[in-house]
Design an enzyme around this catalytic site. Sequence first.
Site, short mmCIF file in Angstrom:
data_model
loop_
_atom_site.label_atom_id
_atom_site.label_comp_id
_atom_site.label_asym_id
_atom_site.label_seq_id
_atom_site.Cartn_x
_atom_site.Cartn_y
_atom_site.Cartn_z
N LYS A 50 0.82 -1.21 0.00
CA LYS A 50 0.00 0.00 0.00
C LYS A 50 0.86 1.27 0.00
CE LYS A 50 -4.04 -2.19 2.20
NZ LYS A 50 -5.08 -2.04 3.25
N HIS B 169 -2.16 -5.37 1.50
CA HIS B 169 -3.46 -6.03 1.27
C HIS B 169 -3.23 -7.47 0.87
CE1 HIS B 169 -7.37 -7.02 -0.49
NE2 HIS B 169 -6.69 -7.51 -1.51
N ARG C 1 2.41 -6.47 9.06
CA ARG C 1 1.73 -5.28 9.60
C ARG C 1 2.33 -4.86 10.94
NH1 ARG C 1 -4.30 -6.96 7.43
NH2 ARG C 1 -4.30 -5.61 5.58
N ARG D 224 -2.46 -14.16 4.52
CA ARG D 224 -3.17 -13.46 5.60
C ARG D 224 -2.44 -13.62 6.94
NH1 ARG D 224 -7.46 -10.11 4.22
NH2 ARG D 224 -8.45 -10.65 6.20
N PHE E 246 -15.59 3.80 6.61
CA PHE E 246 -14.24 4.21 6.27
C PHE E 246 -13.96 4.18 4.76
CE2 PHE E 246 -14.21 -0.31 7.51
CZ PHE E 246 -13.72 -0.89 6.36
N THR F 128 -5.63 -6.74 10.71
CA THR F 128 -5.89 -5.47 10.02
C THR F 128 -5.32 -4.29 10.81
OG1 THR F 128 -7.95 -6.46 9.23
CG2 THR F 128 -7.72 -4.09 8.97
P1 ATP Z 1 -7.20 -5.81 3.18
O1 ATP Z 1 -8.53 -6.10 2.54
O2 ATP Z 1 -6.63 -4.46 2.79
O3 ATP Z 1 -6.22 -6.93 2.99
P2 ATP Z 1 -8.25 -6.66 5.72
O4 ATP Z 1 -8.87 -7.76 4.93
O5 ATP Z 1 -7.38 -7.01 6.87
O6 ATP Z 1 -7.40 -5.71 4.76
P3 ATP Z 1 -10.81 -5.32 5.59
O7 ATP Z 1 -11.82 -5.49 6.65
O8 ATP Z 1 -10.98 -6.04 4.28
O9 ATP Z 1 -9.37 -5.68 6.22
O10 ATP Z 1 -10.67 -3.77 5.35
C1 ATP Z 1 -10.04 -3.31 4.15
C2 ATP Z 1 -9.12 -2.16 4.50
O11 ATP Z 1 -9.91 -1.07 4.94
C3 ATP Z 1 -8.15 -2.41 5.65
O12 ATP Z 1 -6.97 -3.06 5.27
C4 ATP Z 1 -7.86 -1.02 6.12
O13 ATP Z 1 -6.88 -0.39 5.28
C5 ATP Z 1 -9.19 -0.32 5.91
N1 ATP Z 1 -9.95 -0.31 7.15
C6 ATP Z 1 -10.58 -1.35 7.74
N2 ATP Z 1 -11.18 -0.98 8.88
C7 ATP Z 1 -10.91 0.34 9.03
C8 ATP Z 1 -11.22 1.31 9.99
N3 ATP Z 1 -11.96 1.01 11.07
N4 ATP Z 1 -10.77 2.57 9.81
C9 ATP Z 1 -10.03 2.90 8.72
N5 ATP Z 1 -9.69 2.02 7.75
C10 ATP Z 1 -10.11 0.76 7.90
MG MG Z 2 -9.98 -7.44 3.14
#
Ligand code: ATP
Ligand code: MG
Length: 137
Positions: free
Chosen positions: A9, A115, A102, A85, A57, A91
Amino acid sequence: SQRTFSIIKPDAVRKGYTAAILAEIEKAGFKIVAIKKIGLTKEQAEGFYYVHAARPFFGELTTFMSSGTIVPMVLEKDNAIADLRTLMGATDPAKADEGTIRKKYASSIGENAIHGSDAEDTAAFEIGYFFAGYELK
Ligand code: ATP
Ligand code: MG
């Protein structure tokens, strides 16, 4: 073996962590099938993260993902989706296990360095969003 999709990212690219993160990925046994450095428009980021369109978000996320250079890539190994993962960590980097990408390279839940696809169907969509078939030999 299995393919998954990953993005380094904009926060991590800006801080100069690209090579370190790629080294972690290779050390963990992933083959890099395809890779490039690009920038997304806000609209392209919205298309990529459309599953999150209703989340509070979404605006912050898509502004961030279009704020600078990213490194999208296709990775391959046995159990690639789940293993990436695990290597990424939670996250929220504050909750990520020691040794995860991370934990080492992310600064916040919004700016979390990497991601990784979460399932086979999302991996297929995400690979196709960034790479053409001829890039995936
Ligand atoms: P990714 O999809 O990026 O691999 P993830 O699967 O761990 O991450 P998701 O729940 O899919 O998490 O959320 C996608 C992305 O949105 C997160 O990686 C993060 O960058 C952002 N995100 C998630 N929750 C929040 C939050 N509460 N506030 C700000 N950004 C968030
Ligand atoms: Mg995700």
